[in-house]
Structures are given as C-alpha cells and as structure tokens.
Design a protein around this motif. Structure first.
Motif, PDB file in Angstrom:
ATOM      1  N   LEU A  38      -0.218  -1.030  -2.181  1.00 28.76           N
ATOM      2  CA  LEU A  38      -1.512  -1.593  -1.809  1.00 28.76           C
ATOM      3  C   LEU A  38      -2.103  -0.860  -0.609  1.00 28.76           C
ATOM      4  CD1 LEU A  38      -3.580  -3.856  -2.387  1.00 28.76           C
ATOM      5  CD2 LEU A  38      -2.389  -5.227  -0.698  1.00 28.76           C
ATOM      6  N   ARG A  39      -1.251  -0.551   0.384  1.00 26.96           N
ATOM      7  CA  ARG A  39      -1.714   0.181   1.558  1.00 26.96           C
ATOM      8  C   ARG A  39      -2.296   1.533   1.167  1.00 26.96           C
ATOM      9  NH1 ARG A  39       3.074   2.364   4.495  1.00 26.96           N
ATOM     10  NH2 ARG A  39       2.825   3.780   2.737  1.00 26.96           N
ATOM     11  N   ASN A  40      -1.660   2.227   0.227  1.00 27.82           N
ATOM     12  CA  ASN A  40      -2.143   3.537  -0.205  1.00 27.82           C
ATOM     13  C   ASN A  40      -3.474   3.418  -0.957  1.00 27.82           C
ATOM     14  OD1 ASN A  40       0.134   4.744   0.888  1.00 27.82           O
ATOM     15  ND2 ASN A  40       1.266   4.726  -1.034  1.00 27.82           N
ATOM     16  N   ILE A  41      -3.617   2.366  -1.754  1.00 32.17           N
ATOM     17  CA  ILE A  41      -4.868   2.162  -2.489  1.00 32.17           C
ATOM     18  C   ILE A  41      -6.010   1.892  -1.513  1.00 32.17           C
ATOM     19  CG2 ILE A  41      -6.072   0.625  -4.090  1.00 32.17           C
ATOM     20  CD1 ILE A  41      -3.433   0.270  -5.574  1.00 32.17           C
ATOM     21  N   ILE A  42      -5.749   1.067  -0.501  1.00 32.73           N
ATOM     22  CA  ILE A  42      -6.776   0.784   0.504  1.00 32.73           C
ATOM     23  C   ILE A  42      -7.171   2.056   1.240  1.00 32.73           C
ATOM     24  CG2 ILE A  42      -7.256  -0.439   2.664  1.00 32.73           C
ATOM     25  CD1 ILE A  42      -5.427  -2.681   1.705  1.00 32.73           C
ATOM     26  N   ALA A  43      -6.175   2.857   1.632  1.00 36.35           N
ATOM     27  CA  ALA A  43      -6.447   4.075   2.390  1.00 36.35           C
ATOM     28  C   ALA A  43      -7.238   5.088   1.573  1.00 36.35           C
ATOM     29  CB  ALA A  43      -5.132   4.692   2.862  1.00 36.35           C
ATOM     30  N   ALA A  44      -7.045   5.101   0.241  1.00 34.12           N
ATOM     31  CA  ALA A  44      -7.735   6.071  -0.603  1.00 34.12           C
ATOM     32  C   ALA A  44      -9.170   5.676  -0.916  1.00 34.12           C
ATOM     33  CB  ALA A  44      -6.956   6.260  -1.911  1.00 34.12           C
ATOM     34  N   SER A  45      -9.523   4.428  -0.650  1.00 33.12           N
ATOM     35  CA  SER A  45     -10.880   3.935  -0.907  1.00 33.12           C
ATOM     36  C   SER A  45     -11.653   3.911   0.407  1.00 33.12           C
ATOM     37  CB  SER A  45     -10.830   2.533  -1.520  1.00 33.12           C
ATOM     38  OG  SER A  45     -12.105   1.920  -1.506  1.00 33.12           O
ATOM     39  N   SER A  46     -12.731   4.656   0.478  1.00 34.18           N
ATOM     40  CA  SER A  46     -13.519   4.698   1.711  1.00 34.18           C
ATOM     41  C   SER A  46     -14.099   3.325   2.034  1.00 34.18           C
ATOM     42  CB  SER A  46     -14.641   5.731   1.588  1.00 34.18           C
ATOM     43  OG  SER A  46     -15.501   5.419   0.500  1.00 34.18           O
ATOM     44  N   THR A  47     -14.594   2.626   1.014  1.00 36.04           N
ATOM     45  CA  THR A  47     -15.154   1.294   1.234  1.00 36.04           C
ATOM     46  C   THR A  47     -14.056   0.292   1.569  1.00 36.04           C
ATOM     47  OG1 THR A  47     -16.878   1.811  -0.388  1.00 36.04           O
ATOM     48  CG2 THR A  47     -16.637  -0.487   0.271  1.00 36.04           C
ATOM     49  N   GLY A  48     -12.934   0.367   0.846  1.00 34.35           N
ATOM     50  CA  GLY A  48     -11.837  -0.557   1.095  1.00 34.35           C
ATOM     51  C   GLY A  48     -11.241  -0.399   2.476  1.00 34.35           C
ATOM     52  N   CYS A  56      -1.954  -7.818  14.065  1.00 36.43           N
ATOM     53  CA  CYS A  56      -3.269  -8.063  13.449  1.00 36.43           C
ATOM     54  C   CYS A  56      -3.537  -7.102  12.299  1.00 36.43           C
ATOM     55  CB  CYS A  56      -4.371  -7.939  14.500  1.00 36.43           C
ATOM     56  SG  CYS A  56      -4.384  -9.291  15.702  1.00 36.43           S
ATOM     57  N   THR A  57      -3.084  -5.858  12.437  1.00 28.58           N
ATOM     58  CA  THR A  57      -3.254  -4.901  11.342  1.00 28.58           C
ATOM     59  C   THR A  57      -2.464  -5.338  10.118  1.00 28.58           C
ATOM     60  OG1 THR A  57      -3.581  -3.080  12.909  1.00 28.58           O
ATOM     61  CG2 THR A  57      -2.964  -2.496  10.661  1.00 28.58           C
ATOM     62  N   ASP A  58      -1.236  -5.817  10.323  1.00 25.74           N
ATOM     63  CA  ASP A  58      -0.421  -6.288   9.201  1.00 25.74           C
ATOM     64  C   ASP A  58      -1.025  -7.522   8.547  1.00 25.74           C
ATOM     65  OD1 ASP A  58       1.386  -4.286   9.408  1.00 25.74           O
ATOM     66  OD2 ASP A  58       3.000  -5.470  10.281  1.00 25.74           O
ATOM     67  N   VAL A  59      -1.522  -8.434   9.362  1.00 27.79           N
ATOM     68  CA  VAL A  59      -2.140  -9.639   8.807  1.00 27.79           C
ATOM     69  C   VAL A  59      -3.389  -9.264   8.011  1.00 27.79           C
ATOM     70  CG1 VAL A  59      -3.296 -11.805   9.381  1.00 27.79           C
ATOM     71  CG2 VAL A  59      -1.202 -11.168  10.571  1.00 27.79           C
ATOM     72  N   GLY A  60      -4.150  -8.301   8.506  1.00 29.96           N
ATOM     73  CA  GLY A  60      -5.344  -7.870   7.794  1.00 29.96           C
ATOM     74  C   GLY A  60      -5.026  -7.210   6.460  1.00 29.96           C
ATOM     75  N   ASN A  61      -3.968  -6.380   6.436  1.00 31.23           N
ATOM     76  CA  ASN A  61      -3.629  -5.648   5.217  1.00 31.23           C
ATOM     77  C   ASN A  61      -2.768  -6.448   4.252  1.00 31.23           C
ATOM     78  OD1 ASN A  61      -5.025  -3.359   6.008  1.00 31.23           O
ATOM     79  ND2 ASN A  61      -3.250  -2.397   6.939  1.00 31.23           N
ATOM     80  N   HIS A  62      -1.824  -7.259   4.792  1.00 29.95           N
ATOM     81  CA  HIS A  62      -0.825  -7.899   3.941  1.00 29.95           C
ATOM     82  C   HIS A  62      -0.814  -9.426   4.025  1.00 29.95           C
ATOM     83  CE1 HIS A  62       0.652  -3.853   3.443  1.00 29.95           C
ATOM     84  NE2 HIS A  62       0.943  -3.748   4.722  1.00 29.95           N
ATOM     85  N   ASP A  63      -1.585 -10.001   4.943  1.00 36.41           N
ATOM     86  CA  ASP A  63      -1.594 -11.453   5.152  1.00 36.41           C
ATOM     87  C   ASP A  63      -0.204 -11.953   5.546  1.00 36.41           C
ATOM     88  OD1 ASP A  63      -2.856 -13.893   5.370  1.00 36.41           O
ATOM     89  OD2 ASP A  63      -2.463 -14.465   3.284  1.00 36.41           O
ATOM     90  N   TRP A 109       9.360 -14.458  10.425  1.00 33.13           N
ATOM     91  CA  TRP A 109       8.622 -13.910   9.277  1.00 33.13           C
ATOM     92  C   TRP A 109       7.629 -14.966   8.817  1.00 33.13           C
ATOM     93  CZ3 TRP A 109       7.416 -14.975   4.255  1.00 33.13           C
ATOM     94  CH2 TRP A 109       7.060 -13.905   3.427  1.00 33.13           C
ATOM     95  N   VAL A 110       6.354 -14.593   8.773  1.00 33.97           N
ATOM     96  CA  VAL A 110       5.298 -15.536   8.408  1.00 33.97           C
ATOM     97  C   VAL A 110       4.436 -14.916   7.318  1.00 33.97           C
ATOM     98  CG1 VAL A 110       3.344 -16.911   9.204  1.00 33.97           C
ATOM     99  CG2 VAL A 110       5.253 -16.441  10.766  1.00 33.97           C
ATOM    100  N   GLY A 111       4.218 -15.652   6.239  1.00 32.87           N
ATOM    101  CA  GLY A 111       3.343 -15.203   5.159  1.00 32.87           C
ATOM    102  C   GLY A 111       2.232 -16.204   4.915  1.00 32.87           C
ATOM    103  N   GLY A 112       1.091 -15.706   4.542  1.00 32.38           N
ATOM    104  CA  GLY A 112      -0.069 -16.573   4.341  1.00 32.38           C
ATOM    105  C   GLY A 112       0.004 -17.437   3.103  1.00 32.38           C
ATOM    106  N   ASN A 113       0.929 -17.153   2.184  1.00 33.96           N
ATOM    107  CA  ASN A 113       1.031 -17.918   0.941  1.00 33.96           C
ATOM    108  C   ASN A 113       2.002 -19.084   1.028  1.00 33.96           C
ATOM    109  OD1 ASN A 113      -0.725 -16.084  -0.152  1.00 33.96           O
ATOM    110  ND2 ASN A 113       0.445 -15.750  -2.005  1.00 33.96           N
ATOM    111  N   SER A 125      -2.299 -10.068  -0.512  1.00 30.97           N
ATOM    112  CA  SER A 125      -3.323  -9.613   0.413  1.00 30.97           C
ATOM    113  C   SER A 125      -4.722  -9.986  -0.069  1.00 30.97           C
ATOM    114  CB  SER A 125      -3.219  -8.097   0.587  1.00 30.97           C
ATOM    115  OG  SER A 125      -4.343  -7.583   1.254  1.00 30.97           O
ATOM    116  N   ARG A 126      -5.635 -10.119   0.878  1.00 32.00           N
ATOM    117  CA  ARG A 126      -7.041 -10.347   0.521  1.00 32.00           C
ATOM    118  C   ARG A 126      -7.578  -9.178  -0.299  1.00 32.00           C
ATOM    119  NH1 ARG A 126     -11.910 -12.957   2.654  1.00 32.00           N
ATOM    120  NH2 ARG A 126     -10.563 -14.334   3.852  1.00 32.00           N
ATOM    121  N   ALA A 127      -7.073  -7.982  -0.013  1.00 32.59           N
ATOM    122  CA  ALA A 127      -7.537  -6.804  -0.737  1.00 32.59           C
ATOM    123  C   ALA A 127      -7.077  -6.794  -2.188  1.00 32.59           C
ATOM    124  CB  ALA A 127      -7.043  -5.541  -0.036  1.00 32.59           C
ATOM    125  N   ASP A 128      -6.065  -7.600  -2.508  1.00 33.92           N
ATOM    126  CA  ASP A 128      -5.509  -7.599  -3.862  1.00 33.92           C
ATOM    127  C   ASP A 128      -6.541  -8.010  -4.905  1.00 33.92           C
ATOM    128  OD1 ASP A 128      -2.743  -7.671  -5.472  1.00 33.92           O
ATOM    129  OD2 ASP A 128      -3.973  -9.367  -6.122  1.00 33.92           O
TER     130      ASP A 128
END
Length: 398
Positions: A37-47, A88-95, A190-194, A202-205
């Motif tokens: 997922l991190r790689n997909i986000i990085a490859a998308s300029s908008t994402g 905060c970066t981890d929460v933003g990318n992975h929740d 360890w804390v997960g949003g689900n 992730s929200r990006a999912d």
C-alpha cells in the motif's frame, strides 16, 4: 439485489492467515499489505499529496504543552515531539501505531522508542482471544541488508516482544522470566484503528485502484511526451548487400561476410523523443531500390478518454481523504482566498480529530507510568494547524 448475492462480487480487503513457521498472523495474503500500500501511494502523485496532507493535519503543530514536546524520551535523544511526528505518518498511511517502552527494575517506564508500524505483526490469539506478543522484523520483504547480507524473514531475525501491560506485577514477572533487566526486551503498545489487535485498513485502501490508475495515467503521459514524437509509423529498410569482388578470371568471389552496418537504425532511435523533435535525417542512397519505406500506423486519439478518466480518478482520491475543499480550489470551483483556505483548514481539523485522539490516548497510557512526572497538566492534545495569512510566523505562536 440481495446483500448475500453481493458476496460474489466483494471480498475482504485484508486476508489474514496463520504463518505457522513464524507464529504470526499474516498482514494480507502475502504478509506485505502495508508495504504494498505504501508503494502504491508513493507512485501516485495525487495519492501521495493527499496522504501527506492527511498526516500533516494529524500532526498539527505538535503537542500543546511545549515543555513536554521538548522532553527527551530515549537514549538516542529523540524528543516527545519527534516520536509524535513519526507516529502521525504511520497513522496517516496505515491507521495504526506502534510504540516500544523500556522499564527499570522498579517496573517504571524509562524509555520510549518509535517502531515503524509496517514492521509489526500480530501473534495468533490464544484461547481467550488475547495476543501476547508483537513480532518485529526490520523488513518483511527480506530485501534490507546488514553488512551486505539480506536480513531473511525467519525466527532468528524476528523480535517477539510482549504487548503493553504496565501493571508492575506483570512487568516484574516478565523481567524475571527474561533472566534479568539486561535481557528484558520491554513492551510494545500496538494500536490499530479497526479495533484491538485487528489489522487496520488504511483510509487510502478505499481508493487503491484509483491510485494505481493514477500511476498508469502518469506513465501514459510520460511515454507520449518522451517517446511519441514519431511513434505513428514504421520504417522498412532492406538489408544491405555486401560488395562483389571478382577474381583474375572475372568471376565473383563468394564471401560469407555480414553486410555492413550503416548505423541507420541507431540514428532513427536517436532522433526520437521530446528533445529531438523536428530534427531532420539526411540519407544518401546508391539507388532508388534502397529507398526506405514508411508505413503509417497512426492509432486513434484517446486524449479525451484519458482526460475524463484522469479527472474522475483525482476527484475520488481527494474525496476518499476528505479533501474536497482543496479539490474545489484546484479545479477552480471556488476562489482562492484567505477566508476559503481558513475554512478549509478548520473543516479538515475536524476530519483528523479521531486520529489525533487515538495518538493522544496512546501517549497518555505510557506517560501515566513514566518514572518521573513530565506533564503535570496531563494534557497530551495537539495544537491544530491554522491557515496563517502572514508568511512570517515566529515559533512562539505554537
């Protein structure tokens, strides 16, 4: 259509299996969901733009308590604010987030370390539904190296660390079981949003397909600009004929020599591309039969279709991250003014409040058991970002 009929069309976003050789629950079918997922986000300029803005708003201007934010929390010299920025970066990318704590012999927390969330995996639940340890590996893809050798994904390279439980009797029992404080690995919060000990989505999912499409559209644009200034045709040339040599009697001598390479093909390649457009190629021919033939293979122009797809993809990515105000500004639907941006900042601060509270609760749990009082007000809240009309702002305005 009935709901049960839709199960044929939809599947779980994250498949969780048990990897017996490692004793863990896999994070996705290949155990690499967060990395992929991190790689997909990085490859998308908008994402990547939306994900970065999401993480920045979660971080805000750091902790309200400036003294606490500057407090050093580990032997590396990281401050509470440094750890907060990583989280905060981890929460933003992975929740999700992971924080490692060390204890002293009295059972008090004396050190806090950040662990990348993507490096953590859950052990399988016991009969009571309890996950006892977190498995940590520096790179689950197995590509990271140390001393020139890849760190293989096996039990020898995985740290199995107890989950966060600050009760002193528990901590002291774990220290004793480890053989002493010098062998104790500490605990991981360890804390997960689900939910508790459930891999988060992730929200990006929700727009992972759109982000992958965004990357593909960028590749099409790149090829059109870099390579397609002379793509709509095919040049057909005849293989060169070796010169004929005669013997003393005037008869041709048979020679098995390859034909001479004139470099024509290499020249054609060099003349293509955006920096070589409109250049002219001069070819000298010995006869009309050697004239190269150009075959037109022009394809249909799909620019309009790509534009519609591009617009739809960008809109959905912005919508998934709740960033419609910035999308409206981008396409010119609303004006670009200080008042509009100020409203956009206030609106998005409400969007990220859930993630901020999750981080706040995590820090509160840890520092409630710190070996010394460092935040008497017990205020771990974050100062939200605000649109500043004046470009020069002093640090005292935090």
């Amino acid at each position: 259509m009935r709901v049960k009929d839709l199960k044929k069309k939809s599947g779980k976003r994250i498949d969780t299996k048990y990897i017996q050789s490692l004793g863990i629950q896999s994070y996705g079918d290949d155990n690499l969901y967060p990395q992929t997922l991190r790689n997909i986000i990085a490859a998308s300029s908008t994402g990547s733009e939306c994900a970065e803005r999401f993480a920045n708003f979660i971080e805000g201007n750091g902790f309200r308590e400036v003294t606490f934010s500057e407090y050093i929390v580990n032997r590396r010299g990281d401050t509470a604010d440094d750890i907060h920025a990583f989280v905060c970066t981890d929460v933003g990318n992975h929740d999700g987030l992971a924080l490692h704590v060390n204890y002293n012999v009295l059972g008090d927390i004396v050190e806090l370390q950040y662990i990348p969330f993507e490096n953590c995996r859950l052990l399988e639940e016991d009969e009571n539904g309890y996950v006892a340890k977190i498995a940590v590996h520096p790179d689950w893809t197995g590509k990271k190296t140390r001393k020139g050798k890849a760190i293989q994904v096996n039990r020898d390279n995985i740290d199995y660390i107890d989950v966060f439980n600050p009760r002193k009797e528990v901590v002291l029992a774990q220290i004793e079981a480890a053989g002493g404080i010098e062998f104790y690995k500490g605990q991981i919060l360890w804390v997960g949003g689900n939910g508790k000990y459930v891999y988060p989505v992730s929200r990006a999912d929700r727009v992972v397909t759109e982000m992958s499409t965004d990357e593909g559209l960028a590749n099409v644009k790149y090829r059109n600009v870099r390579c397609n200034f002379m793509p709509s045709g095919m040049i057909v040339t005849k293989r060169g004929i070796s010169p004929v040599h005669l013997d003393e009697d005037g008869k041709p001598i048979e020679e098995n020599k390859p034909s001479e390479d004139t470099g024509f093909s290499d020249t054609i390649i060099q003349l293509q591309g955006d920096t070589n457009a409109a250049k002219i190629l001069e070819v000298t021919l010995e006869s009309d039969e050697e004239k190269p033939e150009f075959v037109d293979i022009s394809s249909k122009n799909y620019d309009k279709d790509f534009t519609v797809t591009d617009t739809s993809v960008v809109e959905r990515i912005y919508s998934a991250f709740g960033q419609e105000p910035w999308y409206c500004i981008r396409i010119g639907k609303v004006g670009f003014s200080g008042d509009i941006l100020e409203d956009a900042f206030e609106y998005y601060n409400s969007i990220v409040s859930k993630q901020q509270r999750m981080i706040e609760r995590a820090f509160q749990k840890i520092f409630a058991h710190w070996y010394e009082p460092v935040n008497p007000s017990n205020d771990f809240s974050v100062q939200p970002l605000k649109y500043v009309r004046n470009a020069t702002v002093s640090n005292s305005n935090r």
